[in-house]
Design an enzyme around this catalytic site. Structure first.
Site, PDB file in Angstrom:
ATOM      1  N   ASP A  39      31.855 -42.924  15.853  1.00 27.92           N
ATOM      2  CA  ASP A  39      32.394 -41.944  14.912  1.00 27.92           C
ATOM      3  C   ASP A  39      31.491 -40.712  14.916  1.00 27.92           C
ATOM      4  OD1 ASP A  39      34.496 -42.687  12.269  1.00 27.92           O
ATOM      5  OD2 ASP A  39      33.508 -40.739  12.327  1.00 27.92           O
ATOM      6  N   VAL A  66      35.011 -37.537  19.823  1.00 32.41           N
ATOM      7  CA  VAL A  66      35.953 -37.870  20.902  1.00 32.41           C
ATOM      8  C   VAL A  66      36.364 -36.659  21.733  1.00 32.41           C
ATOM      9  CG1 VAL A  66      36.878 -39.951  19.799  1.00 32.41           C
ATOM     10  CG2 VAL A  66      37.972 -37.724  19.339  1.00 32.41           C
ATOM     11  N   ASN A  92      41.372 -44.589  18.011  1.00 36.63           N
ATOM     12  CA  ASN A  92      41.914 -44.443  16.647  1.00 36.63           C
ATOM     13  C   ASN A  92      41.576 -43.105  15.994  1.00 36.63           C
ATOM     14  OD1 ASN A  92      42.539 -45.518  13.731  1.00 36.63           O
ATOM     15  ND2 ASN A  92      40.363 -44.966  13.697  1.00 36.63           N
ATOM     16  N   TYR A 161      51.077 -31.979  13.464  1.00 31.63           N
ATOM     17  CA  TYR A 161      50.503 -33.331  13.597  1.00 31.63           C
ATOM     18  C   TYR A 161      51.478 -34.237  14.358  1.00 31.63           C
ATOM     19  CZ  TYR A 161      49.010 -38.013  11.971  1.00 31.63           C
ATOM     20  OH  TYR A 161      48.610 -39.324  11.883  1.00 31.63           O
ATOM     21  N   THR A 198      44.764 -44.606   3.059  1.00 30.05           N
ATOM     22  CA  THR A 198      43.378 -44.281   3.448  1.00 30.05           C
ATOM     23  C   THR A 198      43.086 -42.875   2.939  1.00 30.05           C
ATOM     24  OG1 THR A 198      44.152 -43.297   5.481  1.00 30.05           O
ATOM     25  CG2 THR A 198      43.595 -45.638   5.580  1.00 30.05           C
TER      26      THR A 198
HETATM   27  N1  LIG Z   1      46.602 -43.327   7.144  1.00 32.38           N
HETATM   28  C1  LIG Z   1      47.826 -43.163   7.562  1.00 32.38           C
HETATM   29  O1  LIG Z   1      48.783 -43.117   6.778  1.00 32.38           O
HETATM   30  C2  LIG Z   1      48.125 -43.047   9.040  1.00 32.38           C
HETATM   31  C3  LIG Z   1      49.454 -43.175   9.460  1.00 32.38           C
HETATM   32  C4  LIG Z   1      49.763 -43.069  10.809  1.00 32.38           C
HETATM   33  C5  LIG Z   1      48.739 -42.853  11.725  1.00 32.38           C
HETATM   34  N2  LIG Z   1      47.456 -42.722  11.289  1.00 32.38           N
HETATM   35  C6  LIG Z   1      46.432 -42.498  12.315  1.00 32.38           C
HETATM   36  O2  LIG Z   1      45.471 -43.543  12.227  1.00 32.38           O
HETATM   37  C7  LIG Z   1      44.191 -43.059  12.632  1.00 32.38           C
HETATM   38  C8  LIG Z   1      43.164 -43.375  11.549  1.00 32.38           C
HETATM   39  O3  LIG Z   1      43.566 -42.753  10.350  1.00 32.38           O
HETATM   40  P1  LIG Z   1      42.905 -43.045   8.931  1.00 32.38           P
HETATM   41  O4  LIG Z   1      44.003 -43.036   7.958  1.00 32.38           O
HETATM   42  O5  LIG Z   1      41.999 -44.202   9.030  1.00 32.38           O
HETATM   43  O6  LIG Z   1      42.073 -41.678   8.747  1.00 32.38           O
HETATM   44  P2  LIG Z   1      40.670 -41.374   8.066  1.00 32.38           P
HETATM   45  O7  LIG Z   1      40.641 -39.896   7.907  1.00 32.38           O
HETATM   46  O8  LIG Z   1      40.451 -42.242   6.873  1.00 32.38           O
HETATM   47  O9  LIG Z   1      39.599 -41.816   9.184  1.00 32.38           O
HETATM   48  C9  LIG Z   1      39.523 -41.133  10.407  1.00 32.38           C
HETATM   49  C10 LIG Z   1      38.185 -41.413  11.057  1.00 32.38           C
HETATM   50  O10 LIG Z   1      38.143 -40.676  12.289  1.00 32.38           O
HETATM   51  C11 LIG Z   1      36.887 -40.019  12.373  1.00 32.38           C
HETATM   52  N3  LIG Z   1      36.970 -38.827  13.219  1.00 32.38           N
HETATM   53  C12 LIG Z   1      37.576 -37.648  12.948  1.00 32.38           C
HETATM   54  N4  LIG Z   1      37.370 -36.775  13.947  1.00 32.38           N
HETATM   55  C13 LIG Z   1      36.634 -37.427  14.887  1.00 32.38           C
HETATM   56  C14 LIG Z   1      36.095 -37.058  16.147  1.00 32.38           C
HETATM   57  N5  LIG Z   1      36.265 -35.820  16.652  1.00 32.38           N
HETATM   58  N6  LIG Z   1      35.405 -37.982  16.853  1.00 32.38           N
HETATM   59  C15 LIG Z   1      35.203 -39.228  16.343  1.00 32.38           C
HETATM   60  N7  LIG Z   1      35.654 -39.628  15.141  1.00 32.38           N
HETATM   61  C16 LIG Z   1      36.372 -38.730  14.416  1.00 32.38           C
HETATM   62  C17 LIG Z   1      36.527 -39.684  10.928  1.00 32.38           C
HETATM   63  O11 LIG Z   1      35.140 -39.411  10.786  1.00 32.38           O
HETATM   64  C18 LIG Z   1      36.998 -40.932  10.204  1.00 32.38           C
HETATM   65  O12 LIG Z   1      35.988 -41.924  10.177  1.00 32.38           O
HETATM   66  C19 LIG Z   1      44.362 -41.571  12.902  1.00 32.38           C
HETATM   67  O13 LIG Z   1      44.564 -41.364  14.291  1.00 32.38           O
HETATM   68  C20 LIG Z   1      45.632 -41.233  12.138  1.00 32.38           C
HETATM   69  O14 LIG Z   1      46.273 -40.104  12.666  1.00 32.38           O
HETATM   70  C21 LIG Z   1      47.115 -42.826   9.970  1.00 32.38           C
END
Ligand SMILES: NC(=O)c1ccc[n+]([C@@H]2O[C@H](COP(=O)([O-])OP(=O)(O)OC[C@H]3O[C@@H](n4cnc5c(N)ncnc54)[C@H](O)[C@@H]3O)[C@@H](O)[C@H]2O)c1
Length: 267
Positions: A39, A66, A92, A161, A198
């Site tokens: 992360d 990433v 992720n 997005y 989240t």
């Molecule tokens: N929460 C939802 O409703 C939902 C729904 C569909 C898809 N998603 C996808 O699931 C994944 C996780 O989402 P979440 O809800 O846990 O989000 P979140 O914001 O709670 O966590 C995201 C994590 O990614 C890390 N991150 C961000 N930019 C980064 C980078 N450049 N390099 C490395 N790490 C990085 C952040 O520090 C954080 O720890 C994402 O790809 C999101 O698009 C989430």
């Protein structure tokens, strides 16, 4: 009895410090895999890895932005050195910036392109290089990219997005075709998670209110639940179980798919 068996596997989870990534890391560890959390949030990522280690899991943390190629090289090397192999990548890490099309800011869109598309693509690149037979890990494996239900429906306020998550979906399919045909021994699939509460999911709900598409957060959430045949939001475990499944031998003939984990919202 364990739900899944990943004993002897070695996983790297991007964006693993919190949210879905942390849940997926915990589920992989519960199935017996060694797990490296990666992360940009170093302190939080170390804490999350520390919590996992206290459950008896073999785990570690590595800094990874990433979008940085050299970070990927270092993270893959650290995973192989610390865990003793690399055969699972959960791609992720992602970001979401809510805006109506008429308000999209180029800078926000570029950030999403960078993290969600470039970041996912670099992950597949470095996983393939390491996992293919002549790679530093060399034992094949499984990649799970995290797309979104946003790639399968038209949800107002997340056009940009949704575009990045549709790109993740398409890249998954092409990468799976290459990996299969070129003998890398790597399966590549993606998940379409529904809304989960989240940090990202909760912020989306409050952004929808700020934009004026719902009167308050309960109404915004109620609208999503109303579009979901199973009648609730998803939770972290729903997503984690599906991701782990795609990494197991039970999914050995599954590659190049997008798996909806959305309670039916996108069907
Ligand atoms: N929460 C939802 O409703 C939902 C729904 C569909 C898809 N998603 C996808 O699931 C994944 C996780 O989402 P979440 O809800 O846990 O989000 P979140 O914001 O709670 O966590 C995201 C994590 O990614 C890390 N991150 C961000 N930019 C980064 C980078 N450049 N390099 C490395 N790490 C990085 C952040 O520090 C954080 O720890 C994402 O790809 C999101 O698009 C989430």
């Amino acid at each position: 009895m364990k739900k899944f068996d990943l004993a002897g596997r070695h996983a790297l989870v991007t964006g693993g410090a919190q949210g879905l990534g942390a849940g997926m890391a915990a589920a992989l560890a519960e199935a017996g895999a060694a797990v490296m959390i990666a992360d940009v949030q170093d302190a939080k990522g170390r804490d999350t890895a520390g919590e996992l280690a206290r459950t008896g899991a073999k785990t570690g943390f590595t800094h990874l932005d990433v979008t940085s190629e050299s970070d990927w090289e270092d993270a893959v090397a650290a995973t192989i050195a610390k865990l003793g192999g690399f055969d699972i990548l959960i791609n992720n890490a992602g970001i979401e910036v809510t805006a109506l099309v008429i308000d999209i800011e180029p800078e926000s869109l570029r950030k999403m392109l960078d993290v969600n598309i470039l970041g996912t693509c670099l992950g597949m690149k470095h996983a393939f290089r390491a996992m293919r037979p002549e790679g530093a890990a060399g034992k094949g494996g499984a990649v799970v990219n995290i797309s979104s239900v946003a790639a399968t429906i038209a949800f107002p306020s997340i056009a940009a997005y949704s575009g990045t998550k549709s790109a993740v979906d398409r890249m998954t399919r092409v990468a799976a075709a290459e990996a299969g045909r070129l003998g890398y021994g790597v399966r590549v699939n993606c998940l379409y998670p529904g809304l989960v509460a989240t940090e990202m999911g909760l912020k989306l709900a409050s952004d929808i209110v700020a934009i004026g598409l719902a009167p308050d957060v309960p109404a915004a959430v109620g609208n999503v639940i109303g579009q979901t045949p199973l009648g609730r939001l998803g939770n972290v475990e729903d997503m984690a179980d599906a991701a782990v499944f795609l990494c197991t031998d039970a999914a050995r003939f599954i590659t190049g798919i997008g798996l909806p984990v959305d309670g039916g919202m996108g069907s």
